[in-house]
Write a protein that holds these residues in place. Sequence first.
Motif, short mmCIF file in Angstrom:
data_model
loop_
_atom_site.label_atom_id
_atom_site.label_comp_id
_atom_site.label_asym_id
_atom_site.label_seq_id
_atom_site.Cartn_x
_atom_site.Cartn_y
_atom_site.Cartn_z
N TYR A 41 13.54 9.71 -0.74
CA TYR A 41 14.01 9.50 0.55
C TYR A 41 12.98 8.71 1.38
N THR A 42 11.55 9.17 1.09
CA THR A 42 10.51 8.40 1.59
C THR A 42 10.43 6.83 1.11
N LEU A 43 10.77 6.64 0.18
CA LEU A 43 10.78 5.42 -0.57
C LEU A 43 11.98 4.55 0.26
N GLY A 44 12.97 5.17 0.45
CA GLY A 44 14.02 4.61 1.05
C GLY A 44 13.89 4.19 2.48
N THR A 45 13.10 5.12 3.23
CA THR A 45 12.91 4.85 4.52
C THR A 45 11.67 3.71 4.65
N GLN A 46 11.02 3.55 3.59
CA GLN A 46 9.76 2.74 4.01
C GLN A 46 10.12 1.20 3.39
N ASP A 47 11.07 1.38 2.39
CA ASP A 47 11.28 0.01 1.63
C ASP A 47 11.93 -1.30 2.58
N LEU B 273 16.63 -2.14 -1.44
CA LEU B 273 16.67 -0.97 -2.15
C LEU B 273 16.52 0.25 -1.35
N CYS B 274 16.28 -0.09 -0.09
CA CYS B 274 16.34 1.03 0.89
C CYS B 274 17.45 2.02 0.99
N LYS B 275 18.65 1.19 0.98
CA LYS B 275 19.89 1.92 1.14
C LYS B 275 19.87 2.54 -0.33
N PHE B 276 19.71 1.83 -1.40
CA PHE B 276 19.69 2.43 -2.70
C PHE B 276 19.21 3.71 -2.88
N PHE B 277 17.64 3.52 -2.36
CA PHE B 277 17.20 4.85 -2.68
C PHE B 277 17.55 6.10 -1.81
N LEU B 278 17.84 5.82 -0.66
CA LEU B 278 18.55 6.63 0.26
C LEU B 278 19.49 7.41 -0.39
N GLU C 96 0.91 -1.07 0.01
CA GLU C 96 -0.08 0.05 0.00
C GLU C 96 0.97 1.25 0.07
N ASN C 97 1.88 1.16 1.07
CA ASN C 97 2.78 2.31 0.92
C ASN C 97 3.56 2.52 -0.28
N LEU C 98 4.01 1.52 -0.81
CA LEU C 98 5.02 1.41 -1.92
C LEU C 98 4.19 2.01 -3.21
N ASP C 99 2.93 1.68 -3.23
CA ASP C 99 1.97 2.16 -4.24
C ASP C 99 1.89 3.67 -4.27
#
Lengths: 487, 407
Positions: free
Chosen positions: B254-260, B264-269, A282-285
């Motif tokens: 940045y948000t993606l990085g913190t959520q993933d 990939l989280c490190k990658f995104f950050l 959901e968040n990813l979306d």
Amino acid sequence: VCACVRESVCERERESVCECVREGVLFLSQSPEAACLSAEDISPSSNGPRDDDPDDLFAEATEEVSLDSPERQPILSDGPSPAITPVTPVMISPRVDDEDEEENRDTFDIQISVSDPEKVGDGMNAYMVYKVTTKTSLSIFSRDEVCVKRRFSDFLGLYSKLASKYMHMGYIVPPAPEKSIVGMTKVKVGKEDLSSVEFVEKRRSALERYLLRTVKHPALLKDPDVLQFLESSELPRAVSTQALSGAGILRMVNKAADAVNKMTIKMNESDAWFEEKQQQFENLDVQLRKLHASVESLVCHRKELSVNTASFAKSAAMLGNSEDHTALSRALSQLAEVEEKIDQLHQDQSYADFYLISELLGDYVRLITAVKGVFDQRMKAWAKWQDAQVMLQRKREAEAKLQYANKPDKLQQATDEIREWEGKVQQGERDFEQISKNIRREVGRFEKDRVKDFRVVIIKYLESLVHTQQQLIKYWEAFLPEAKAIA
Amino acid sequence: MMQEGLDDGPDFLSEEDRGPRAVNVDLQTDATLQVDISDALSERDKVKFTVHTKSTLPNFKQNEFSVVRQHEEFIWLHDSFVENEEYAGYIIPPAPPKPDFDASREKLQKLGEGEGSMTKEEFTKMKQELEAEYLAIFKKTVAMHEVFLCRVAAHPVLRKDLNFHVFLEYNQDLSVRGKNKKEKLEDFFKNVVKSADGVLVAGVKDVDDFFEHEKTFLLEYHNRVKDSSAKSDRMIRSHKSAADDINRIASTLYTLGTQDSTDLCKFFLKVSELFEKTRKIEARVAADEDLKLADLLKYYLRESQAAKDLLYRRGRALVDYENANKALDKARAKNKDVLQAETTQQVCCQKFEKISESAKQELIDFKTRRVAAFRKNLVELAELELKHAKGNLQLLQSCLGVLKGDT
């Protein structure tokens, strides 16, 4: 002889259906009256106990298939082109578990390209035809290089077949690209301008990515519809494609979501993994959609920058022409040249922005909708199981009542019904467990692919940015002495 | 409430900004008269400039002094030059444009309204950017007012002007009101007449090759500079928009990085961090292009107009001289009012020759200044573009090294 695709491989004499044990996959016949599944032929490595009564199995399936939505009908028409069977097999046993999958990846050797878009016909009946070339060393293919011609509705047709066969089992089926009325109308009307050329290229690229994702899925790769799509020179025209759009199919299959909402019993999630994963997706979306929007904006602004830079370059050249100091005039002309090269650079960069990042994000937004759909299918399976349990309870109560009423014939019927529903409850539980297992595996595979995709694409994108900066340095370094030479 | 923070009138000019800025003009300043804007205050509707003078000239009571002036007073000074017949033969330094913070203020207001719809980090980021933009516009308007004063101070004749000295020294309000409606209407008609005349004057072929060439040159040059100025503005605006998009992309990454939940989280950050930095560089590129290219073109748009005005005035004087000649011939023929006609003719002749002489020098100086300014700015533009591109490249390559090494 079995009418399945693998005629040369299978010598079984079956009325309509055969199963090739070797592949462990169920092949379905082309005939509309698909009926029996020979229980004894079911792959030994299937999970969970099989029901002995094949008829029941299929009865189950038909029930499964007739969802509340009437939209289902057109796709499953038994009409002129029975492109798919109206019955989906309950279990395609996932012969591939995790270890097998690794093995499969190492031997994954298939290349697909979609190319040479050609316009066929005129006016509003015109359509584009694409060449699909498959190069592979895999044995399930009859040749190691095949070329076929396909049109857009063929791709949609393929997706609809795969979705209806596999989604309810928890498989994440990659969605086909979206229809575009505006884009296609321009092409049909014959506008040879830049936007229709770009549209066709965008579509061609999207179709290629769609096929590659589809064959990357180990079960889908072996599906007869997929093989037929890639190899068969003639493909029966997918009917009712007006009803089919990538989003439309997802909506239809996701009718399960509505069913879930209408559930009176709230699902008791015993498995935290599912709850967690659903939240993550959901968040990813949300974030991917946001990112996609920002990247689309960037693509737009970079294109604008390119146009405005070109315009400025022309203006600077004119200014240079009218400047009467010779050295300054020359420098201004050089500036104009630099800006012209830079505008081309911006344009190329905007293509990279688009084809690398924007399209990837768009693909993943659609993929995640498919993932969410699969989670909803699981909820539906759970609901079905619960309903069966409720029904069983009712039948037991009814039997108990009849015991007192002393009506022997009705009693017999009641007992039979109890047995029937006990079977359904067991099946419901097995189905639920199976779909749960499938989803776990599918999500694992999906996440692995996602990590790889994003890594590869982002690195490629950064490399394109590096190239742009290197070119910029080259251009300005060439200009600097010209500016200094103004005396 | 957004306004109050900015209208407190803190000193916007840091230490490094003091001293003559002379952005687009290469001027020789000498010790006898140095003028600069040492300070500036932004209030709701107006900007107050502190004009600081250092001079060894005897005309002034002190050697160093400051006064506070507003935009209208600069315009008054400029107009007094234009209206002074004595200065008809000089290129009058173009008046600085009115300070315009409307666009920036509007954006800040919109930001305030949209506060609820974005995260705290996003809001703070955008606010900082808009404040930086406001500051940049502010600095620009200060620079443009200063350039005007410096041009006057550098001009051998204009620097002696009495109004100029009053402007510099009189430490009370000059009470120059903005033009009222009637005066604005008069101006409007004057401009209409001028353009009609301009066509007339421009049509007459000049005997003097130098002026004939200058006329043709300036007419065409002015139009092309106008076009280039507009196009460069558009180009730079697109550049800024693209930089803004990269900013948003960096935030979302940045948000993606913190959520993933995957690797990939490190990658995104890491990529988010990269884009934050490259975005700042892109914004600087746009700002530098604005300063070195767009402002240069805008300035020479105004200067070339002032040069055209000079040519027009000379043209008018020529027409008057030719008319006076015709009148004299007529008077001689009729043998009536000959003396008067002779005097008029003399006056016109002198006026025309005086203007022609100084105009020639002015136009030659204009060319020298123009070439020097373009050279300076184009060199600086190229150097800055290179600096930023190299900076970008280094960031990108180091990030790529880290990302590739991680796999």
